[in-house]
Design a protein around this motif. Sequence first.
Motif, PDB file in Angstrom:
ATOM      1  N   UNK A 285      18.821  83.321  61.187  1.00  0.00           N
ATOM      2  CA  UNK A 285      19.125  84.111  62.383  1.00  0.00           C
ATOM      3  C   UNK A 285      19.948  83.337  63.404  1.00  0.00           C
ATOM      4  N   UNK A 286      19.744  82.033  63.467  1.00  0.00           N
ATOM      5  CA  UNK A 286      20.517  81.196  64.391  1.00  0.00           C
ATOM      6  C   UNK A 286      21.885  80.818  63.832  1.00  0.00           C
ATOM      7  N   UNK A 287      22.104  81.136  62.563  1.00  0.00           N
ATOM      8  CA  UNK A 287      23.370  80.808  61.892  1.00  0.00           C
ATOM      9  C   UNK A 287      23.681  79.309  62.002  1.00  0.00           C
ATOM     10  N   UNK A 288      22.651  78.508  61.727  1.00  0.00           N
ATOM     11  CA  UNK A 288      22.804  77.065  61.742  1.00  0.00           C
ATOM     12  C   UNK A 288      22.486  76.498  60.365  1.00  0.00           C
ATOM     13  N   UNK A 289      23.103  75.381  60.065  1.00  0.00           N
ATOM     14  CA  UNK A 289      22.848  74.716  58.787  1.00  0.00           C
ATOM     15  C   UNK A 289      23.079  73.220  58.960  1.00  0.00           C
ATOM     16  N   UNK A 290      22.428  72.460  58.096  1.00  0.00           N
ATOM     17  CA  UNK A 290      22.610  71.011  58.075  1.00  0.00           C
ATOM     18  C   UNK A 290      22.252  70.515  56.685  1.00  0.00           C
ATOM     19  N   UNK A 291      22.802  69.373  56.346  1.00  0.00           N
ATOM     20  CA  UNK A 291      22.420  68.697  55.107  1.00  0.00           C
ATOM     21  C   UNK A 291      22.031  67.281  55.498  1.00  0.00           C
TER      22      UNK A 291
ATOM     23  N   UNK B  71      28.743  65.146  54.527  1.00  0.00           N
ATOM     24  CA  UNK B  71      27.725  66.134  54.890  1.00  0.00           C
ATOM     25  C   UNK B  71      28.332  67.218  55.779  1.00  0.00           C
ATOM     26  N   UNK B  72      29.120  66.808  56.771  1.00  0.00           N
ATOM     27  CA  UNK B  72      29.725  67.760  57.697  1.00  0.00           C
ATOM     28  C   UNK B  72      30.660  68.720  56.978  1.00  0.00           C
ATOM     29  N   UNK B  73      31.424  68.211  56.039  1.00  0.00           N
ATOM     30  CA  UNK B  73      32.343  69.046  55.265  1.00  0.00           C
ATOM     31  C   UNK B  73      31.579  70.090  54.451  1.00  0.00           C
ATOM     32  N   UNK B  74      30.486  69.683  53.825  1.00  0.00           N
ATOM     33  CA  UNK B  74      29.680  70.616  53.031  1.00  0.00           C
ATOM     34  C   UNK B  74      29.049  71.699  53.913  1.00  0.00           C
ATOM     35  N   UNK B  75      28.604  71.317  55.102  1.00  0.00           N
ATOM     36  CA  UNK B  75      28.023  72.297  56.025  1.00  0.00           C
ATOM     37  C   UNK B  75      29.089  73.305  56.455  1.00  0.00           C
ATOM     38  N   UNK B  76      30.282  72.837  56.755  1.00  0.00           N
ATOM     39  CA  UNK B  76      31.359  73.751  57.155  1.00  0.00           C
ATOM     40  C   UNK B  76      31.682  74.749  56.043  1.00  0.00           C
ATOM     41  N   UNK B  77      31.676  74.288  54.807  1.00  0.00           N
ATOM     42  CA  UNK B  77      31.917  75.201  53.667  1.00  0.00           C
ATOM     43  C   UNK B  77      30.824  76.262  53.596  1.00  0.00           C
ATOM     44  N   UNK B  78      29.575  75.839  53.798  1.00  0.00           N
ATOM     45  CA  UNK B  78      28.466  76.808  53.778  1.00  0.00           C
ATOM     46  C   UNK B  78      28.619  77.820  54.906  1.00  0.00           C
ATOM     47  N   UNK B  79      28.878  77.339  56.111  1.00  0.00           N
ATOM     48  CA  UNK B  79      28.997  78.232  57.268  1.00  0.00           C
ATOM     49  C   UNK B  79      30.132  79.231  57.085  1.00  0.00           C
TER      50      UNK B  79
END
Length: 152
Positions: free
Chosen positions: A77-83, A98-106
Amino acid sequence: MRLPWQKKKEFFTEEEKQRLVAAIKKAEQNTSGEVRVFIESKCRFMDALDRAKEIFFKLEMDQTDERNATLIYVAVKDKQAAIFGDQGIHQKVGDQYWQSEVLKMLHRFKHEQLAEGISLAVEDLGQALQQYFPYNKDTDKNELPDEIVFGR
């Protein structure tokens, strides 16, 4: 396995859940590394990475032999993600990975492709883990459960 502080939410269809667990199993086939996925509605912290770290340690993911476990965290619901990756894998790939992978997910999440975004991240993590921690049939064991963990 459900911990006492968890409440299962239906973020995925049964087929999507099975596909995600299959992606985790496949990612771990060629590596000694471990991948887990944690899903909840809202992030209790301002920073999703802080929440991912908290969950990582609560799930005792820092106990793997080679310190090569990774956690994909998503607050739907917050549309947040992290690895968050333990020190063994983090030393190999670093923050930028890690940041690149999170951006791909988002990016996938913006297109209403939650399961697809997570699945692709799991696949990418599996490749990175395989590169730095290849599978050894004599010593490898599945150190952490493969199922998705659901929070509140």
